[in-house]
Design an enzyme around this catalytic site. Structure first.
Site, PDB file in Angstrom:
ATOM      1  N   GLU A  44      11.486  13.205 -13.145  1.00 43.83           N
ATOM      2  CA  GLU A  44      11.583  12.095 -12.186  1.00 43.83           C
ATOM      3  C   GLU A  44      12.966  12.069 -11.526  1.00 43.83           C
ATOM      4  OE1 GLU A  44      10.404   7.343 -12.203  1.00 43.83           O
ATOM      5  OE2 GLU A  44      11.113   8.283 -14.048  1.00 43.83           O
ATOM      6  N   LYS A 118       4.949   6.744  -6.421  1.00 41.96           N
ATOM      7  CA  LYS A 118       4.686   6.016  -7.665  1.00 41.96           C
ATOM      8  C   LYS A 118       4.100   4.638  -7.375  1.00 41.96           C
ATOM      9  CE  LYS A 118       7.359   4.816 -11.850  1.00 41.96           C
ATOM     10  NZ  LYS A 118       8.688   5.035 -12.480  1.00 41.96           N
ATOM     11  N   CYS A 155       5.931   8.786 -14.345  1.00 43.93           N
ATOM     12  CA  CYS A 155       6.546   7.995 -15.404  1.00 43.93           C
ATOM     13  C   CYS A 155       5.714   6.771 -15.790  1.00 43.93           C
ATOM     14  CB  CYS A 155       7.972   7.621 -15.020  1.00 43.93           C
ATOM     15  SG  CYS A 155       8.961   7.070 -16.441  1.00 43.93           S
TER      16      CYS A 155
END
Length: 280
Positions: A44, A118, A155
């Site tokens: 990330e 994300k 994540c």
């Protein structure tokens, strides 16, 4: 003939600046290519520290456009050089005030295929991401690459099963999950959630975590990156929990169809009964 894809991932320590961080990942990618890898993914916001341990406006300086910013442009050149598909997670600025936690996907010939942003943005101690990022707004793309159909989930997303499922419905064979997760917060979930998602959705997952401590907080990133197959089994050993590491593994994509025929989870879904899942 088996449909085997040699895949790679990198878990890295922070070097202190973007230029050396990008250069280090280039060398890892070249080594992966020497080992025969055809696809690689990074952690990330790979070219920056995990600055979300604090809430300070100075950290907007890490953001850049996608795909025309310097890092993605350089990774396109690297893809052409190595002949590898590359998953490139960065801090994206779309326009003034519009910032996203993003991963660009680049094909083996250097073609920019698109981006994933994300969806789920945490705001808890040590992970103050809502200060920086808007929630993703480009859906759940799966990219047709030189090695197969690749998806991305970033994540904190991994705690939400809906996105894993949508990537499977969209045809993913391999999903890269670049992360920055800390030893004290959720380490016991790390080897539970992604294998469970691989089983439920019957595809391969590359779980990537940062490693080490960085200058902006106390988070102890514990590495332990791995590939997991559609049966929920690790492909080879997990990476170190303390040291930087390049992981290269052979993934037999024929296993996806074998498992889907055996377990038939997609056949037995009941979307007609799931209406309540999307009620606010």
């Amino acid at each position: 003939m088996a449909n085997v894809v040699r895949a790679a991932l990198v878990q890295a320590t922070w070097t202190g600046d973007t230029a050396s961080m990008v250069a280090k990942h280039e060398e890892h990618a070249r080594e992966a290519a020497r080992q025969g890898a055809k696809v690689i993914g990074f952690q990330e916001v790979f070219n920056a520290p995990y600055f979300c341990q604090v809430q300070e406006p100075e950290h907007y300086r890490w953001a850049e456009p996608v795909p025309d910013g310097p890092t993605v442009t350089r990774m396109r050149e690297l893809a052409r050089e190595t002949g590898m598909v590359i998953v490139v997670p960065v801090f994206e600025v779309e326009q003034s005030g519009f910032y996203f936690n993003t991963a660009a996907v680049i094909d083996a010939d250097g073609t920019y295929l698109g981006k994933y942003r994300k969806h789920h943005i945490p705001q808890v101690k040590g992970f103050w991401e809502k200060y920086y990022f808007k929630p993703g707004n480009v859906g759940w793309p799966v990219f047709d690459t030189a090695v197969g159909r690749i998806g991305v989930y970033i994540c904190y997303d991994r705690h939400f099963p809906e996105g894993w499922r949508q990537l499977g419905l969209n045809g993913a064979q391999l999903v890269y999950n670049p992360s920055a997760t800390s030893r004290g917060l959720s380490a016991y979930l790390w080897q539970l959630e992604q294998p469970a998602a691989a089983v439920a959705n019957e595809y391969f997952i590359a779980a990537i975590n940062r490693v080490g401590q960085e200058e902006y907080g106390d988070n102890d990133f514990y590495g332990t990156s791995y590939f997991v197959d559609p049966r929920g089994q690790f492909v080879g050993e997990t990476a170190s929990d303390k040291a930087e590491e390049l992981v290269v593994r052979d993934l037999d994509f024929d296993l996806i169809e074998e498992v889907r025929q055996q377990w038939a989870f997609y056949r037995d879904r009941r979307p007609d009964a799931y209406e309540g899942l999307v009620q606010p």
